[in-house]
Design a protein around this motif. Sequence first.
Motif, PDB file in Angstrom:
ATOM      1  N   GLU A   1       6.243   9.243  10.526  1.00  0.00           N
ATOM      2  CA  GLU A   1       7.296   8.220  10.547  1.00  0.00           C
ATOM      3  C   GLU A   1       6.690   6.814  10.655  1.00  0.00           C
ATOM      4  N   PHE A   2       5.627   6.708  11.449  1.00  0.00           N
ATOM      5  CA  PHE A   2       4.944   5.414  11.537  1.00  0.00           C
ATOM      6  C   PHE A   2       4.336   5.054  10.179  1.00  0.00           C
ATOM      7  N   LYS A   3       3.755   6.053   9.515  1.00  0.00           N
ATOM      8  CA  LYS A   3       3.163   5.792   8.200  1.00  0.00           C
ATOM      9  C   LYS A   3       4.213   5.254   7.229  1.00  0.00           C
ATOM     10  N   ALA A   4       5.402   5.849   7.257  1.00  0.00           N
ATOM     11  CA  ALA A   4       6.475   5.382   6.365  1.00  0.00           C
ATOM     12  C   ALA A   4       6.827   3.929   6.692  1.00  0.00           C
ATOM     13  N   ARG A   5       6.886   3.625   7.981  1.00  0.00           N
ATOM     14  CA  ARG A   5       7.204   2.243   8.376  1.00  0.00           C
ATOM     15  C   ARG A   5       6.082   1.287   7.970  1.00  0.00           C
ATOM     16  N   LEU A   6       4.839   1.754   8.095  1.00  0.00           N
ATOM     17  CA  LEU A   6       3.684   0.918   7.731  1.00  0.00           C
ATOM     18  C   LEU A   6       3.713   0.580   6.242  1.00  0.00           C
ATOM     19  N   LEU A   7       4.014   1.573   5.431  1.00  0.00           N
ATOM     20  CA  LEU A   7       4.023   1.338   3.984  1.00  0.00           C
ATOM     21  C   LEU A   7       5.242   0.504   3.568  1.00  0.00           C
ATOM     22  N   ALA A   8       6.318   0.599   4.360  1.00  0.00           N
ATOM     23  CA  ALA A   8       7.515  -0.185   4.038  1.00  0.00           C
ATOM     24  C   ALA A   8       7.351  -1.639   4.473  1.00  0.00           C
ATOM     25  N   ASN A   9       6.742  -1.847   5.646  1.00  0.00           N
ATOM     26  CA  ASN A   9       6.564  -3.210   6.162  1.00  0.00           C
ATOM     27  C   ASN A   9       5.403  -3.216   7.152  1.00  0.00           C
ATOM     28  N   ALA A  10       4.227  -3.529   6.649  1.00  0.00           N
ATOM     29  CA  ALA A  10       3.020  -3.431   7.479  1.00  0.00           C
ATOM     30  C   ALA A  10       3.048  -4.424   8.636  1.00  0.00           C
ATOM     31  N   THR A  11       3.594  -5.602   8.402  1.00  0.00           N
ATOM     32  CA  THR A  11       3.626  -6.612   9.466  1.00  0.00           C
ATOM     33  C   THR A  11       4.428  -6.105  10.665  1.00  0.00           C
TER      34      THR A  11
ATOM     35  N   VAL B   1      -4.451   1.429  13.635  1.00  0.00           N
ATOM     36  CA  VAL B   1      -3.243   1.489  12.800  1.00  0.00           C
ATOM     37  C   VAL B   1      -3.365   2.643  11.799  1.00  0.00           C
ATOM     38  N   VAL B   2      -4.519   2.752  11.163  1.00  0.00           N
ATOM     39  CA  VAL B   2      -4.738   3.819  10.174  1.00  0.00           C
ATOM     40  C   VAL B   2      -4.627   5.196  10.836  1.00  0.00           C
ATOM     41  N   ALA B   3      -5.276   5.344  11.992  1.00  0.00           N
ATOM     42  CA  ALA B   3      -5.256   6.641  12.675  1.00  0.00           C
ATOM     43  C   ALA B   3      -3.837   7.021  13.092  1.00  0.00           C
ATOM     44  N   LYS B   4      -3.065   6.023  13.501  1.00  0.00           N
ATOM     45  CA  LYS B   4      -1.672   6.317  13.880  1.00  0.00           C
ATOM     46  C   LYS B   4      -0.874   6.750  12.653  1.00  0.00           C
ATOM     47  N   ALA B   5      -1.142   6.094  11.529  1.00  0.00           N
ATOM     48  CA  ALA B   5      -0.434   6.471  10.291  1.00  0.00           C
ATOM     49  C   ALA B   5      -0.798   7.900   9.866  1.00  0.00           C
ATOM     50  N   TRP B   6      -2.029   8.300  10.110  1.00  0.00           N
ATOM     51  CA  TRP B   6      -2.464   9.654   9.743  1.00  0.00           C
ATOM     52  C   TRP B   6      -1.810  10.724  10.616  1.00  0.00           C
ATOM     53  N   THR B   7      -1.481  10.333  11.858  1.00  0.00           N
ATOM     54  CA  THR B   7      -1.009  11.340  12.808  1.00  0.00           C
ATOM     55  C   THR B   7       0.500  11.247  13.059  1.00  0.00           C
ATOM     56  N   ASP B   8       1.129  10.224  12.549  1.00  0.00           N
ATOM     57  CA  ASP B   8       2.560  10.019  12.810  1.00  0.00           C
ATOM     58  C   ASP B   8       3.245   9.641  11.487  1.00  0.00           C
TER      59      ASP B   8
ATOM     60  N   VAL C   1      -1.623  -0.661   1.323  1.00  0.00           N
ATOM     61  CA  VAL C   1      -1.587   0.114   0.081  1.00  0.00           C
ATOM     62  C   VAL C   1      -2.325   1.430   0.323  1.00  0.00           C
ATOM     63  N   GLU C   2      -1.690   2.528  -0.072  1.00  0.00           N
ATOM     64  CA  GLU C   2      -2.173   3.856   0.304  1.00  0.00           C
ATOM     65  C   GLU C   2      -3.060   4.484  -0.766  1.00  0.00           C
ATOM     66  N   ASN C   3      -4.238   4.912  -0.347  1.00  0.00           N
ATOM     67  CA  ASN C   3      -5.073   5.704  -1.248  1.00  0.00           C
ATOM     68  C   ASN C   3      -4.518   7.128  -1.340  1.00  0.00           C
ATOM     69  N   THR C   4      -4.531   7.693  -2.541  1.00  0.00           N
ATOM     70  CA  THR C   4      -4.048   9.060  -2.745  1.00  0.00           C
ATOM     71  C   THR C   4      -5.092   9.818  -3.568  1.00  0.00           C
ATOM     72  N   ASP C   5      -4.746  11.034  -3.938  1.00  0.00           N
ATOM     73  CA  ASP C   5      -5.666  11.824  -4.775  1.00  0.00           C
ATOM     74  C   ASP C   5      -5.829  11.207  -6.161  1.00  0.00           C
ATOM     75  N   THR C   6      -4.882  10.360  -6.560  1.00  0.00           N
ATOM     76  CA  THR C   6      -4.930   9.821  -7.923  1.00  0.00           C
ATOM     77  C   THR C   6      -5.135   8.303  -7.980  1.00  0.00           C
ATOM     78  N   VAL C   7      -4.994   7.634  -6.841  1.00  0.00           N
ATOM     79  CA  VAL C   7      -5.109   6.167  -6.839  1.00  0.00           C
ATOM     80  C   VAL C   7      -6.070   5.705  -5.741  1.00  0.00           C
ATOM     81  N   HIS C   8      -7.022   4.848  -6.132  1.00  0.00           N
ATOM     82  CA  HIS C   8      -7.892   4.209  -5.141  1.00  0.00           C
ATOM     83  C   HIS C   8      -7.595   2.707  -5.141  1.00  0.00           C
TER      84      HIS C   8
END
Lengths: 135, 207
Positions: free
Chosen positions: B71-81, B62-69, B100-107
């Motif tokens: 639109e999938f990442k947006a859907r994952l963050l909107a509704n992971a289920t 799931v994580v790898a797909k979110a990294w490479t797609d 919940v997404e890790n960023t440069d400013t949030v862990h």
Amino acid sequence: MRVDTTEVGDARRRVEQLLTELPRDGQEQLSFAQPWELRAFAVAVAAHQNGLYDWSEFQLALIGAIREWEDSQRSRDEPWRYYDRWLEALESLLSGTGTLDGSELEHRAHTILTTPRDTDHHHARRDPVAVDPAH
Amino acid sequence: MTRSEITPSPAVTVPRSEAEIAARMKALEALMIEKGIMTTEAVDRLADIYENEVGPQLGAAVVAKAWTDPEFKARLLANATEACAEMGIGGLQGEDMVAVENTDTVHNVIVCTLCSCYPWPVLGLPPNWYKQPAYRSRIVREPRTMLREEFGHDVPDSMEVRVWDSSAELRYMVLPQRPANTEGKSAAELAELVTRDAMIGVAPVRA
């Protein structure tokens, strides 16, 4: 800082130790430390799937069992074992629905404990264990 | 029903030996099977599924797909289920999942303070340490210190650390950051880099 040497102070320190020391080696990386834990897990899920309780009811029972243990004297005397609490939750739910009789469980567990594991394997069996006779 | 009525036995206050508790579990399973509540095959199948089939390799995909797609990442963050369901991933303790997404400013890091709620369909069953009182209490009190001292994961002071408490109603997973210098990698190759600990939030993903 004054060192608290009373029994209560000692107990408090031991609980504090339990709450701050996190072992993460070996078995702590596994989901199940003992084979019976996997069975306890699977039986709880199977009972839920067969409609004996909602999963949320199981979770509430588990939360209750964990809280009760953490608040009790036992948390000072016994090592923490998650699946002991899981089994308590499972037993209390199954007893509550009338599915499980506590004394029947005690009796069966006693029988299992007192039956030598290799009851049937100590002697050479020189005869067929079953015979389907010719007609 | 009062508490005393549902308490299984007075023996519960006495610590049991490993042999005693194993026998007790064996007895319980035998009684349930004899009463026709469940079958040995069903219990064996569930044990096999959760021991061998459901595991963090599903979350890693799931994580790898979110990294490479994106639109999938947006859907994952909107509704992971729902996003996980697109990949055929779902089931018990995965009904309401939030990534919940890790960023440069949030862990982000996940915990269940009351018991051990955990998104089984993507991460499998939690490791023992996740269920320890020590993890459940201290990660909330001093997450940055605990991540550094217990997990060797040094989150810079310039970053915010957010601790998410999973419950029976809602379970979290961490979407870690994609490591640098992985531009040429496929989703399958990326998935191999994603560990269970990274999706709990106690470790980074390393290329």
